[in-house]
Motif scaffolding. Structure first.
Motif, PDB file in Angstrom:
ATOM      1  N   VAL A 372       0.850  -1.362  -0.209  1.00  0.00           N
ATOM      2  CA  VAL A 372       0.110  -0.087  -0.134  1.00  0.00           C
ATOM      3  C   VAL A 372       0.392   1.511   0.050  1.00  0.00           C
ATOM      4  O   VAL A 372       0.260   2.612  -0.298  1.00  0.00           O
ATOM      5  N   ARG A 373       1.875   0.923   0.128  1.00  0.00           N
ATOM      6  CA  ARG A 373       3.005   1.912   0.300  1.00  0.00           C
ATOM      7  C   ARG A 373       2.431   2.694  -1.709  1.00  0.00           C
ATOM      8  O   ARG A 373       3.092   1.701  -2.725  1.00  0.00           O
ATOM      9  N   VAL A 374       3.345   4.356  -1.138  1.00  0.00           N
ATOM     10  CA  VAL A 374       3.650   4.836  -2.904  1.00  0.00           C
ATOM     11  C   VAL A 374       4.922   4.957  -2.765  1.00  0.00           C
ATOM     12  O   VAL A 374       5.423   4.690  -4.608  1.00  0.00           O
ATOM     13  N   LEU A 375       5.571   5.221  -2.128  1.00  0.00           N
ATOM     14  CA  LEU A 375       7.299   5.129  -3.006  1.00  0.00           C
ATOM     15  C   LEU A 375       8.021   3.992  -2.216  1.00  0.00           C
ATOM     16  O   LEU A 375       7.465   3.009  -1.621  1.00  0.00           O
ATOM     17  N   PRO A 376       8.890   3.847  -3.945  1.00  0.00           N
ATOM     18  CA  PRO A 376       9.254   2.124  -4.227  1.00  0.00           C
ATOM     19  C   PRO A 376       9.501   1.498  -3.188  1.00  0.00           C
ATOM     20  O   PRO A 376      10.720   1.994  -2.079  1.00  0.00           O
ATOM     21  N   THR A 377       9.841   0.472  -2.836  1.00  0.00           N
ATOM     22  CA  THR A 377      10.581  -0.523  -2.149  1.00  0.00           C
ATOM     23  C   THR A 377      11.102  -1.391  -2.403  1.00  0.00           C
ATOM     24  O   THR A 377      11.760  -2.637  -1.905  1.00  0.00           O
ATOM     25  N   VAL A 491      14.065   3.095  -2.858  1.00  0.00           N
ATOM     26  CA  VAL A 491      14.302   4.759  -2.234  1.00  0.00           C
ATOM     27  C   VAL A 491      13.457   4.487  -1.166  1.00  0.00           C
ATOM     28  O   VAL A 491      13.802   5.911  -0.764  1.00  0.00           O
ATOM     29  N   ALA A 492      12.542   3.965  -1.070  1.00  0.00           N
ATOM     30  CA  ALA A 492      11.627   4.153   0.388  1.00  0.00           C
ATOM     31  C   ALA A 492      12.571   4.242   1.530  1.00  0.00           C
ATOM     32  O   ALA A 492      11.964   5.274   2.058  1.00  0.00           O
ATOM     33  N   SER A 574       6.093  12.341   7.423  1.00  0.00           N
ATOM     34  CA  SER A 574       7.030  11.609   7.354  1.00  0.00           C
ATOM     35  C   SER A 574       6.906  10.565   5.982  1.00  0.00           C
ATOM     36  O   SER A 574       6.595   9.921   5.225  1.00  0.00           O
ATOM     37  N   LEU A 575       8.595  10.391   5.597  1.00  0.00           N
ATOM     38  CA  LEU A 575       8.912  10.041   3.823  1.00  0.00           C
ATOM     39  C   LEU A 575       9.018   8.471   5.217  1.00  0.00           C
ATOM     40  O   LEU A 575       9.403   7.580   3.810  1.00  0.00           O
TER      41      LEU A 575
END
Length: 678
Positions: A372-377, A491-492, A574-575
């Motif tokens: 569900v995260r937007v930032l690439p994992t 990236v995350a 928060s990133l």
């Protein structure tokens, strides 16, 4: 008295020389006759025993032996041959054949070198195997411990077969293949066909094709042999037709090639070239190899929905291989950028190449709730970063399907050296302006040290905010910067640890007053605009600045100033966990009725932001209206009248403040990030 005359000494000497020459000629003739008519089969037993003893494995000429000696090369014909593999090998025989014809150089044998310029095998069975410790089944001598498979390796020039099969096993390289040959003279200059099955680099492999019946393994100075191959390894498909000068080194290749698959990154496991992850692709071109250098020329094809063309060069001569070249896309589709930063391709790009099984897509992964995260994992591939060096220029002349991010063009120089990846210069055309700068990923350590320094110049706000553009508003230009530095393996988690600063500012422009009044919850103004029509107001400036400290973006300056309303904000993003917590306070510069001037909130997560209002001030104001309304309805309206205490924002001071990160750690990280520009 008579006297005798002695014979002349010259005549006697000449007679003696002639006799010697005749004797030598007769001796040579006898030797030639002996060699020609020598019963070589008598030597089969001694030869079998000698070779078996020297190699440590059984060697047997089963039926007939014939030898035709020469001054430099001897031709040996064997009817029936069996040469066993070492005991540790999977296949029992190194070579078994109905008939073998071997040309062997004589003088190199004195140096214990086996040079075979020509080898012909009829219906052979060949079993080749390599071990991680260096042992090979075709190494012909025993080592000091009496172990077979670690000695002299023969050098073979031409190999000719007319059928049979070959098995090759190298477990440490993930290779296990069987090749079946068939020979048909009716097939022109490529009479030898083959079928290949097995595994290569631990992926399922199947291939078929044709070639000339004479294969050049190492011999130079002979015309290349033609070949044709159609192969599938995992999700990668290769079709090639051309010629080759030497099979063992794949030298002198000149072929037309077409390759397609789900991800260009898969080619690293297959051929050792570290390419980025992509959407499904199909590329064709001309492939050349001379010495240690491969060249891909006249490349043309597509990556997902984007076209791709150019030339690449891959040199393996030095300690580290290097990829260099130039690639261009006339039109790049935004959906194809995801895999470059660790996101799955979209459904559109995943299905863009016919005949390639579509990979998992971004839409499917989000529907499953798997991420569900937007930032690439997706993790950085440190092995690929350290595998080679690179210097490649990529340019996208036009970018389409941009949706929320109005990218228009892009170019980047990709430099990779000893595990350090530099994207410099990076130049993106965005919203009528540009984003320029550099990104550095130091993959020599794990986690990687990652730095980003970007400058935003002259971005047009009405292109950045399509909904505003639809109201025919005319906004100013946006300028800003991003300086971040941290460590991570994705990236995350890099952003979750990054420190630095982010700042942006825009000057004067036109903005929809209706949108402002809705944002300010001004009911009276909204009703008035609905009755009389919307109008635009002048935007004086907008500025934001964040100090980023270990993944937390603390809002230091958040201002949006118009002739009508001043919005000021506080809060943080928060990133690390992708959470949002902002409060925006509208301060009107006019008086209005039906105004519910309460702070606006933006909470939730990056993938699900939730705007709202602060309930406590709104409830308190509503309660006051009800209490007064019980006495006099007019007084209830008075409670909603805003006196307009807002003041014009000082944009100059805001810009100066945006350039000064508060925390020393954020300042140091910003300085590190900016260093990649230089």
């Amino acid at each position: 008295m008579s006297t005798s005359t002695p014979a002349p000494s010259g005549r006697a000497g000449g007679t003696w020389v002639r006799r010697v020459l005749i004797a030598i000629a007769v001796l040579l003739a006898v030797m030639v006759l002996v060699v020609i008519f020598f019963p070589w089969d008598l030597l089969r037993g001694p030869i079998n025993r000698y070779v078996s003893d020297k190699t440590g494995r059984r060697f047997e000429i089963t039926r007939h032996l014939d030898v035709k000696p020469g001054l430099r090369t001897a031709r040996i014909t064997l009817d029936g041959i069996e040469f066993e593999n070492p005991k540790w090998a999977r296949e029992p025989l190194l070579v078994g054949a109905e008939r073998a014809e071997i040309d062997i150089r004589l003088w190199p044998l004195l140096r214990k070198e086996v040079v075979i310029p020509r080898l012909v095998l009829n219906a052979p069975t060949i079993g080749l195997q390599m071990e991680e410790d260096g042992r090979k089944t075709w190494a012909l001598e025993k080592n000091d411990h009496g172990e077979a498979g670690s000695g002299t390796t023969p050098k073979i020039g031409l190999l000719q077969v007319d059928g049979g099969h070959l098995d090759f096993l190298a477990k440490h390289q993930g290779v296990d293949m069987r090749v079946d040959f068939a020979f048909d003279t009716a097939k022109g200059d490529m009479p030898l066909s083959y079928q290949m099955k097995g595994r290569y680099q631990s992926q399922a492999l199947s291939a078929q094709g044709r070639t000339g019946n004479v294969l050049l393994l190492t011999e130079a100075g002979i015309p290349p042999f033609p070949f044709e191959i159609h192969a599938t390894a995992g999700a990668t498909r290769l079709d090639a037709t051309g010629s080759m000068a030497a099979l063992t080194e794949l030298d002198g290749v000149d072929a037309k090639v077409r390759v397609k698959g789900r991800n260009l990154g898969d080619l690293y496991r297959l051929i050792g070239v570290a390419l980025p992850d992509t959407s499904p692709y199909q590329i064709e071109g001309r492939l050349l190899k001379t010495g240690n250098t491969w060249q891909a020329q006249q490349l043309a094809g597509k990556l997902g929905l984007s076209d791709i063309g150019g030339e690449l060069r891959f040199a393996k001569g030095s300690a580290r291989p290097k990829l260099s070249g130039t690639l261009t896309s006339k039109v790049m589709d935004m959906d194809d950028l995801g895999p470059l930063i660790g996101l799955p391709p979209t459904e559109r790009s995943a299905k863009a190449v016919e005949g390639v099984e579509a990979p998992a897509t971004l839409e499917k992964s989000r529907r499953r709730g798997a991420d569900v995260r937007v930032l690439p994992t997706a993790p950085l591939d440190f092995e690929r970063l350290r595998a080679m060096d690179a210097d490649v220029r990529y340019t996208a002349e036009r970018i389409r399907n941009v949706r929320e991010v109005p990218l228009q063009r892009g170019s980047v120089q990709v430099a990779l050296k000893e595990g350090v990846l530099d994207l410099k210069p990076l130049d993106l055309g965005v919203a009528g302006g540009s984003i320029q700068g550099a990104v550095r990923i130091d993959g020599s350590s794990n986690p990687a040290d990652i730095r980003m320094a970007l400058d935003m110049k002259a971005l047009q706000l009405n292109q950045l905010i399509p909904k505003v553009e639809s109201t025919k508003s005319s906004l100013g230009r946006l300028d800003g910067r991003i300086n971040l530095a941290g460590q991570g393996t994705t990236v995350a988690n890099w952003l979750g640890s990054a420190s630095g600063d982010i700042a942006a500012m825009t000057g004067r422009g036109q903005f929809s007053n209706l949108l402002l009044e809705v944002a300010g919850l001004d009911g009276g103004e909204v009703i008035e605009f609905l009755l009389r029509g919307d109008k635009n107001v002048r935007m004086r400036c907008a500025a934001l600045a964040f100090d980023v400290n270990k993944g937390v973006m603390n809002g230091r300056t958040l201002i949006f100033d118009t002739d009508d309303t001043l919005f000021t904000g506080t809060g943080q993003a928060s990133l690390k966990d992708e959470s949002l917590d902002f409060v925006i306070r509208p301060q009107p510069k006019d008086k209005s009725i039906l105004s519910l001037r309460t702070p606006l909130t933006i909470r939730g997560h990056f993938g699900d932001p939730r705007p709202g209002v602060e309930a406590v001030p709104l409830i308190a104001r509503g309660a006051a209206a009800l209490a007064l309304g019980a006495i006099n309805p007019l007084l209830a309206l008075a409670a909603t009248v805003e006196t307009g205490p807002g003041e014009d924002a000082d944009c100059g001071a805001a810009l100066a403040e945006a350039g000064k990160p508060e925390s020393s750690e954020a300042a140091r990280a910003a300085d590190k990030a900016k260093a990649v520009r230089r």
